[in-house]
Structure formats: structure tokens, C-alpha cells
Design a protein around this motif. Structure first.
Motif, PDB file in Angstrom:
ATOM      1  N   PHE A  17      67.092  68.704  15.968  1.00 28.01           N
ATOM      2  CA  PHE A  17      68.041  68.965  14.885  1.00 28.01           C
ATOM      3  C   PHE A  17      68.711  67.649  14.517  1.00 28.01           C
ATOM      4  CE2 PHE A  17      67.718  72.443  17.869  1.00 28.01           C
ATOM      5  CZ  PHE A  17      67.341  73.499  17.058  1.00 28.01           C
TER       6      PHE A  17
ATOM      7  N   GLY B 205      72.042  65.776  12.139  1.00 24.90           N
ATOM      8  CA  GLY B 205      73.250  65.869  11.332  1.00 24.90           C
ATOM      9  C   GLY B 205      73.633  64.495  10.825  1.00 24.90           C
TER      10      GLY B 205
ATOM     11  N   ARG C 182      77.426  68.889  12.420  1.00 22.12           N
ATOM     12  CA  ARG C 182      76.334  69.409  11.589  1.00 22.12           C
ATOM     13  C   ARG C 182      75.067  69.628  12.404  1.00 22.12           C
ATOM     14  NH1 ARG C 182      77.585  65.877   6.054  1.00 22.12           N
ATOM     15  NH2 ARG C 182      79.410  67.120   5.530  1.00 22.12           N
TER      16      ARG C 182
ATOM     17  N   GLN D 289      75.682  72.627  14.566  1.00 20.99           N
ATOM     18  CA  GLN D 289      75.653  73.852  13.769  1.00 20.99           C
ATOM     19  C   GLN D 289      74.209  74.304  13.538  1.00 20.99           C
ATOM     20  OE1 GLN D 289      77.975  72.712  10.355  1.00 20.99           O
ATOM     21  NE2 GLN D 289      79.906  72.894  11.471  1.00 20.99           N
ATOM     22  N   GLU D 290      73.299  73.341  13.314  1.00 24.63           N
ATOM     23  CA  GLU D 290      71.872  73.672  13.196  1.00 24.63           C
ATOM     24  C   GLU D 290      71.370  74.269  14.503  1.00 24.63           C
ATOM     25  OE1 GLU D 290      69.708  73.325  10.501  1.00 24.63           O
ATOM     26  OE2 GLU D 290      71.587  73.026   9.414  1.00 24.63           O
TER      27      GLU D 290
ATOM     28  N   ARG E 248      72.843  77.799  14.887  1.00 25.29           N
ATOM     29  CA  ARG E 248      72.138  78.742  14.011  1.00 25.29           C
ATOM     30  C   ARG E 248      70.796  79.131  14.628  1.00 25.29           C
ATOM     31  NH1 ARG E 248      74.895  76.465   9.608  1.00 25.29           N
ATOM     32  NH2 ARG E 248      73.570  74.634   9.415  1.00 25.29           N
ATOM     33  N   PHE E 249      70.100  78.142  15.168  1.00 24.30           N
ATOM     34  CA  PHE E 249      68.811  78.402  15.806  1.00 24.30           C
ATOM     35  C   PHE E 249      68.983  79.343  17.008  1.00 24.30           C
ATOM     36  CE2 PHE E 249      65.768  77.322  19.152  1.00 24.30           C
ATOM     37  CZ  PHE E 249      64.566  77.545  18.494  1.00 24.30           C
TER      38      PHE E 249
END
Length: 192
Positions: free
Chosen positions: A131, A133, A180, A183-184, A187-188
């Protein structure tokens, strides 16, 4: 609750990420899993370093984990300090020394554009995921604020009139590079 190791002992990073995971995972530090060695960071990219650290924890401790590597990339310095941000001023890894060197390197520079970039590698039950950010901004001419860590006192994100070091942890997490990327990650994890 599932256990997940954040491959760091940096209390600031642990606190930032703990807030974002909202009790969904029991977040462990390297100390919590008995890892007392400095993790290898021998790659020449942020992605490579985050992967190397996560793989080390998975291989040696067999615990699902994620690791990050962050760099400050300054346009006028051709992307430096980048992957060497933590040790920009030398192996002592001093935030104040790094900031001093950065400000000296930018003396007289009109272009103060910069960005923070974080790469996070998650190894969950042996499967790897990455991920990223990014937050853009500029380097101020002097230190402003006393919160945060690293380059926070001299980084002002675009659209704001305060540095990261002048923001609350909640404000910074909502817009920061690490925020960020995490957050990815979150979410995953929630989608599983």
C-alpha cells in the motif's frame, strides 16, 4: 481479536496506527513479539525496505505483520533525502540534525515543494500486499510547532497554513502519508 505486528518500536508510529485500527486488531510492536534486533533496511527504495522488514518478521517470528518505510522527497534536492530520510544527517538518526541539514540544503531555494511518501508491506498469513500513501506540501523556512516527530516541524501540507507539528494527531492522521497508506491497509483488512 486477531494479532498483527507493526514492525516498529517507534511509539509515535504505534500510537498513530493504533488509533486508526480502532480495536479491530491487537496491534503488537517488535518488542511485544520479542524482536530485539534492528530490522534490515538495505534496499534502495521505500517499497524494498518495507518488504524486507516485513519478510524478516514473518520469517523469524511467524506472525502476520506490516512494516512501513517513509521518505521525504524534496523537489529542489532531486528527491533527497528520500529513502535516507531517517539518517540524512548521519547514522545517529537525530530528527533535529536531519532538519538542520535539510534547512541548510534549501537555503536560498525558491522551490520548496516536497512530498512525504510511505510504503507499507503487509504479510498476512504468508500473503504479501503493498500500500502507498503520499501527501504533498512544502518545506518551511523555519521550525513551527512541537507535536509529531521527524520532519513534521518543517513540512506544511498543501491547503494548510500549519505544519504537521502544529496539528493534533487526529488532524495529521486524516491527511498524512502514513495515514493514507494505513487507511488503504485498514480498508483491505476490513474487506476480508
Amino acid at each position: 481479536m486477531k494479532k498483527l505486528c507493526f514492525a516498529t518500536n517507534n511509539k509515535h508510529k504505534l500510537a498513530e496506527v493504533s488509533q486508526m485500527l480502532e480495536g479491530r486488531y491487537a496491534l503488537l510492536s517488535l518488542e511485544d513479539i520479542g524482536c530485539n534486533v534492528e530490522l534490515p533496511e538495505e534496499q534502495d527504495t521505500l517499497e524494498g525496505n518495507s518488504r524486507q522488514k516485513a519478510e524478516y518478521v514473518w520469517q523469524h517470528f511467524n506472525v502476520s505483520c506490516f512494516a512501513d518505510d517513509t521518505g521525504l522527497e524534496v523537489a529542489a534536492l532531486d528527491g533527497a533525502p528520500g529513502v535516507y530520510s531517517a539518517r540524512y544527517a548521519g547514522p545517529q538518526r537525530s530528527d533535529s540534525d536531519n532538519i538542520q541539514k535539510l534547512l541548510q540544503s534549501l537555503e536560498g531555494q525558491q522551490n520548496r515543494q516536497a512530498r512525504f511518501r510511505t510504503s507499507v508491506t503487509l504479510i498476512l498469513d504468508g500473503q504479501e500486499h503493498q500500500f502507498e500513501g503520499i501527501v504533498t506540501g512544502r518545506i518551511t523556512e523555519d521550525w513551527q510547532g512541537d507535536k509529531g516527530f521527524g520532519y513534521d516541524p518543517v513540512f506544511m501540507p498543501d491547503g494548510y497554513d500549519r505544519t504537521f507539528a502544529q496539528m493534533s494527531a487526529e488532524e495529521k492522521n486524516a491527511i498524512s502519508h502514513r495515514g493514507r497508506a494505513v487507511q488503504e491497509l485498514v480498508r483491505f483488512l476490513k474487506a476480508l
